[in-house]
Design an enzyme around this catalytic site. Structure first.
Site, PDB file in Angstrom:
ATOM      1  N   LYS A   1      16.814  42.278 -41.075  1.00 47.16           N
ATOM      2  CA  LYS A   1      16.337  41.823 -39.757  1.00 47.16           C
ATOM      3  C   LYS A   1      16.454  43.006 -38.990  1.00 47.16           C
ATOM      4  O   LYS A   1      17.071  43.860 -39.847  1.00 47.16           O
ATOM      5  CB  LYS A   1      17.129  40.713 -39.684  1.00 47.16           C
ATOM      6  CG  LYS A   1      15.851  39.318 -40.013  1.00 47.16           C
ATOM      7  CD  LYS A   1      17.038  38.208 -39.241  1.00 47.16           C
ATOM      8  CE  LYS A   1      16.484  37.256 -40.036  1.00 47.16           C
ATOM      9  NZ  LYS A   1      17.281  35.762 -39.173  1.00 47.16           N
TER      10      LYS A   1
ATOM     11  N   TYR B   1       7.358  32.447 -38.851  1.00 46.59           N
ATOM     12  CA  TYR B   1       7.800  31.834 -38.535  1.00 46.59           C
ATOM     13  C   TYR B   1       7.245  30.463 -37.823  1.00 46.59           C
ATOM     14  O   TYR B   1       7.756  29.615 -36.859  1.00 46.59           O
ATOM     15  CB  TYR B   1       9.101  32.146 -37.543  1.00 46.59           C
ATOM     16  CG  TYR B   1      10.090  33.246 -37.980  1.00 46.59           C
ATOM     17  CD1 TYR B   1      11.440  32.189 -38.189  1.00 46.59           C
ATOM     18  CD2 TYR B   1      10.323  34.082 -37.739  1.00 46.59           C
ATOM     19  CE1 TYR B   1      12.123  33.081 -39.232  1.00 46.59           C
ATOM     20  CE2 TYR B   1      11.210  34.302 -38.366  1.00 46.59           C
ATOM     21  CZ  TYR B   1      12.383  34.569 -38.992  1.00 46.59           C
ATOM     22  OH  TYR B   1      13.521  35.125 -39.343  1.00 46.59           O
TER      23      TYR B   1
ATOM     24  N   PHE C   1      14.452  27.793 -29.345  1.00 47.80           N
ATOM     25  CA  PHE C   1      14.624  29.844 -29.249  1.00 47.80           C
ATOM     26  C   PHE C   1      13.773  30.513 -29.986  1.00 47.80           C
ATOM     27  O   PHE C   1      13.453  31.744 -30.248  1.00 47.80           O
ATOM     28  CB  PHE C   1      16.076  30.264 -30.302  1.00 47.80           C
ATOM     29  CG  PHE C   1      15.487  29.568 -31.706  1.00 47.80           C
ATOM     30  CD1 PHE C   1      15.079  29.454 -33.156  1.00 47.80           C
ATOM     31  CD2 PHE C   1      16.197  27.939 -32.418  1.00 47.80           C
ATOM     32  CE1 PHE C   1      14.767  29.579 -34.096  1.00 47.80           C
ATOM     33  CE2 PHE C   1      16.173  27.527 -33.110  1.00 47.80           C
ATOM     34  CZ  PHE C   1      15.396  27.652 -34.259  1.00 47.80           C
TER      35      PHE C   1
ATOM     36  N   ARG D   1      20.588  32.008 -50.831  1.00 48.28           N
ATOM     37  CA  ARG D   1      20.722  31.111 -49.479  1.00 48.28           C
ATOM     38  C   ARG D   1      21.988  30.895 -49.705  1.00 48.28           C
ATOM     39  O   ARG D   1      22.252  31.209 -48.136  1.00 48.28           O
ATOM     40  CB  ARG D   1      20.364  29.868 -49.524  1.00 48.28           C
ATOM     41  CG  ARG D   1      18.613  29.553 -49.255  1.00 48.28           C
ATOM     42  CD  ARG D   1      17.873  29.966 -47.448  1.00 48.28           C
ATOM     43  NE  ARG D   1      18.377  28.979 -46.742  1.00 48.28           N
ATOM     44  CZ  ARG D   1      18.242  28.701 -45.086  1.00 48.28           C
ATOM     45  NH1 ARG D   1      17.120  29.658 -44.860  1.00 48.28           N
ATOM     46  NH2 ARG D   1      18.083  27.756 -44.182  1.00 48.28           N
TER      47      ARG D   1
ATOM     48  N   THR E   1      22.986  29.886 -41.372  1.00 48.54           N
ATOM     49  CA  THR E   1      21.937  30.402 -40.718  1.00 48.54           C
ATOM     50  C   THR E   1      22.881  31.173 -39.199  1.00 48.54           C
ATOM     51  O   THR E   1      22.244  32.240 -39.018  1.00 48.54           O
ATOM     52  CB  THR E   1      21.401  29.509 -39.799  1.00 48.54           C
ATOM     53  OG1 THR E   1      20.154  28.628 -40.533  1.00 48.54           O
ATOM     54  CG2 THR E   1      20.185  29.527 -38.911  1.00 48.54           C
TER      55      THR E   1
ATOM     56  N   ARG F   1      26.103  36.453 -43.701  1.00 48.77           N
ATOM     57  CA  ARG F   1      26.040  36.303 -42.117  1.00 48.77           C
ATOM     58  C   ARG F   1      27.108  36.220 -42.124  1.00 48.77           C
ATOM     59  O   ARG F   1      28.558  36.687 -40.761  1.00 48.77           O
ATOM     60  CB  ARG F   1      25.329  35.280 -42.026  1.00 48.77           C
ATOM     61  CG  ARG F   1      24.289  35.241 -42.245  1.00 48.77           C
ATOM     62  CD  ARG F   1      22.993  34.192 -42.072  1.00 48.77           C
ATOM     63  NE  ARG F   1      21.705  34.394 -41.732  1.00 48.77           N
ATOM     64  CZ  ARG F   1      20.302  33.606 -42.264  1.00 48.77           C
ATOM     65  NH1 ARG F   1      21.407  32.219 -42.410  1.00 48.77           N
ATOM     66  NH2 ARG F   1      19.740  34.231 -41.955  1.00 48.77           N
TER      67      ARG F   1
ATOM     68  N   ASN G   1      21.799  37.243 -36.659  1.00 42.97           N
ATOM     69  CA  ASN G   1      22.126  36.926 -38.089  1.00 42.97           C
ATOM     70  C   ASN G   1      21.844  38.301 -39.818  1.00 42.97           C
ATOM     71  O   ASN G   1      22.202  37.286 -40.843  1.00 42.97           O
ATOM     72  CB  ASN G   1      21.890  35.856 -38.576  1.00 42.97           C
ATOM     73  CG  ASN G   1      21.249  35.059 -38.761  1.00 42.97           C
ATOM     74  OD1 ASN G   1      19.180  35.580 -38.783  1.00 42.97           O
ATOM     75  ND2 ASN G   1      20.531  34.007 -38.720  1.00 42.97           N
TER      76      ASN G   1
ATOM     77  N   HIS H   1      17.267  37.038 -43.780  1.00 43.57           N
ATOM     78  CA  HIS H   1      16.421  35.830 -43.987  1.00 43.57           C
ATOM     79  C   HIS H   1      16.255  36.092 -44.920  1.00 43.57           C
ATOM     80  O   HIS H   1      15.537  36.492 -45.799  1.00 43.57           O
ATOM     81  CB  HIS H   1      15.169  36.427 -42.891  1.00 43.57           C
ATOM     82  CG  HIS H   1      13.949  34.949 -44.074  1.00 43.57           C
ATOM     83  ND1 HIS H   1      13.713  33.653 -42.676  1.00 43.57           N
ATOM     84  CD2 HIS H   1      13.233  35.055 -44.764  1.00 43.57           C
ATOM     85  CE1 HIS H   1      13.137  32.636 -43.983  1.00 43.57           C
ATOM     86  NE2 HIS H   1      12.601  34.187 -44.874  1.00 43.57           N
TER      87      HIS H   1
ATOM     88  N   GLU I   1       5.695  32.750 -48.172  1.00 46.29           N
ATOM     89  CA  GLU I   1       5.892  34.015 -47.415  1.00 46.29           C
ATOM     90  C   GLU I   1       5.581  34.832 -47.708  1.00 46.29           C
ATOM     91  O   GLU I   1       5.830  36.472 -47.244  1.00 46.29           O
ATOM     92  CB  GLU I   1       7.617  34.004 -47.494  1.00 46.29           C
ATOM     93  CG  GLU I   1       7.960  32.836 -46.325  1.00 46.29           C
ATOM     94  CD  GLU I   1       9.306  32.226 -46.591  1.00 46.29           C
ATOM     95  OE1 GLU I   1      10.570  33.323 -46.719  1.00 46.29           O
ATOM     96  OE2 GLU I   1      10.029  31.983 -45.278  1.00 46.29           O
TER      97      GLU I   1
HETATM   98  N1  UDP Z   1      17.493  31.362 -34.695  1.00 44.58           N
HETATM   99  C1  UDP Z   1      18.034  30.672 -33.041  1.00 44.58           C
HETATM  100  N2  UDP Z   1      18.772  30.101 -32.804  1.00 44.58           N
HETATM  101  C2  UDP Z   1      18.827  29.205 -33.503  1.00 44.58           C
HETATM  102  C3  UDP Z   1      18.486  28.882 -34.990  1.00 44.58           C
HETATM  103  C4  UDP Z   1      17.465  29.889 -35.139  1.00 44.58           C
HETATM  104  O1  UDP Z   1      17.612  32.311 -32.949  1.00 44.58           O
HETATM  105  O2  UDP Z   1      19.157  28.555 -32.758  1.00 44.58           O
HETATM  106  C5  UDP Z   1      17.174  32.118 -35.235  1.00 44.58           C
HETATM  107  C6  UDP Z   1      18.073  33.233 -36.481  1.00 44.58           C
HETATM  108  O3  UDP Z   1      17.645  34.323 -36.519  1.00 44.58           O
HETATM  109  C7  UDP Z   1      17.846  31.921 -37.635  1.00 44.58           C
HETATM  110  C8  UDP Z   1      16.157  31.887 -37.499  1.00 44.58           C
HETATM  111  O4  UDP Z   1      16.271  32.036 -36.173  1.00 44.58           O
HETATM  112  O5  UDP Z   1      18.142  33.097 -38.788  1.00 44.58           O
HETATM  113  C9  UDP Z   1      15.566  31.357 -38.278  1.00 44.58           C
HETATM  114  O6  UDP Z   1      16.246  29.759 -38.305  1.00 44.58           O
HETATM  115  P1  UDP Z   1      16.537  28.565 -39.296  1.00 44.58           P
HETATM  116  O7  UDP Z   1      16.152  27.807 -39.608  1.00 44.58           O
HETATM  117  O8  UDP Z   1      14.678  28.972 -40.234  1.00 44.58           O
HETATM  118  O9  UDP Z   1      17.340  29.538 -39.626  1.00 44.58           O
HETATM  119  P2  UDP Z   1      17.548  30.762 -41.567  1.00 44.58           P
HETATM  120  O10 UDP Z   1      16.702  30.199 -42.737  1.00 44.58           O
HETATM  121  O11 UDP Z   1      17.141  32.024 -41.214  1.00 44.58           O
HETATM  122  O12 UDP Z   1      18.962  30.076 -41.823  1.00 44.58           O
HETATM  123 MG    MG Z   2      14.559  29.348 -42.249  1.00 45.62          MG
END
Ligand code: UDP
Ligand code: MG
Length: 148
Positions: A9, A49, A57, A85, A91, A102, A112, A115, A126
């Site tokens: 990112k 997204y 958010f 993952r 996350t 992370r 964070n 992705h 994707e």
């Molecule tokens: N995110 C955020 N606030 C939240 C949850 C997610 O800003 O409460 C952002 C964060 O950058 C995250 C992205 O949204 O990586 C996508 O969310 P997802 O639940 O898909 O998490 P990931 O798959 O990236 O772990």
């Molecule tokens: Mg995700």
């Protein structure tokens, strides 16, 4: 062999973490099949997204992703979606296990650094979205030193 979409990112690029993050995947034994530095448009970030469009958010997330260049990658290997993952961690970095990306490189959920696709099917979508031009299908000579 399974593939996943990994994106460093804008904060990861700005903070000079690109080399470290790529190294983690290379050293694990995964193979790089696609790579580009790209600044995406708002509509593209919203598409990437789209499953999160109802979340509170979402607007901030889109601003974050379009705030600078990202490094878009496709990595390949056995179980790479789930393993990727795990390597990335939770996350919210404050919940991430020590040793995950992370936990090692981030503090806040909205910064964070990386992705990774959450399932084989989302990886497929994707990769198609980010690499419409296709991927390199090179095969590493190290294959038999990594896989038995
Ligand atoms: N995110 C955020 N606030 C939240 C949850 C997610 O800003 O409460 C952002 C964060 O950058 C995250 C992205 O949204 O990586 C996508 O969310 P997802 O639940 O898909 O998490 P990931 O798959 O990236 O772990
Ligand atoms: Mg995700």
């Amino acid at each position: 062999m399974e593939q996943t979409f990994i994106m460093i990112k804008p904060d990861g690029v700005q903070r000079g973490l690109v080399g470290d993050l790529i190294s983690r995947f290379e050293k694990r034994g995964f193979f790089l099949k696609g790579l580009k530095l790209i600044t995406v448009e708002r509509s593209f970030a919203e598409k990437h997204y789209e499953d999160l469009s109802a979340k509170p958010f979402f607007a901030g997330l889109v601003e974050y992703i379009i705030s600078g260049p990202v490094v878009a990658m496709v990595w390949e290997g056995k179980n790479i979606v789930a393993t990727g993952r795990k390597m990335i961690g939770a996350t919210n970095p404050s919940n991430a296990e020590p040793g995950t990306i992370r936990a090692d490189f981030a503090i806040e959920v909205g910064r964070n650094v990386i992705h990774g696709s959450d399932a084989v099917e989302s990886a497929r979508k994707e990769i198609a979205l980010w690499f419409p031009e296709g991927l390199s299908n090179w095969r590493s000579n190290l294959h038999s030193w990594i896989y038995e």
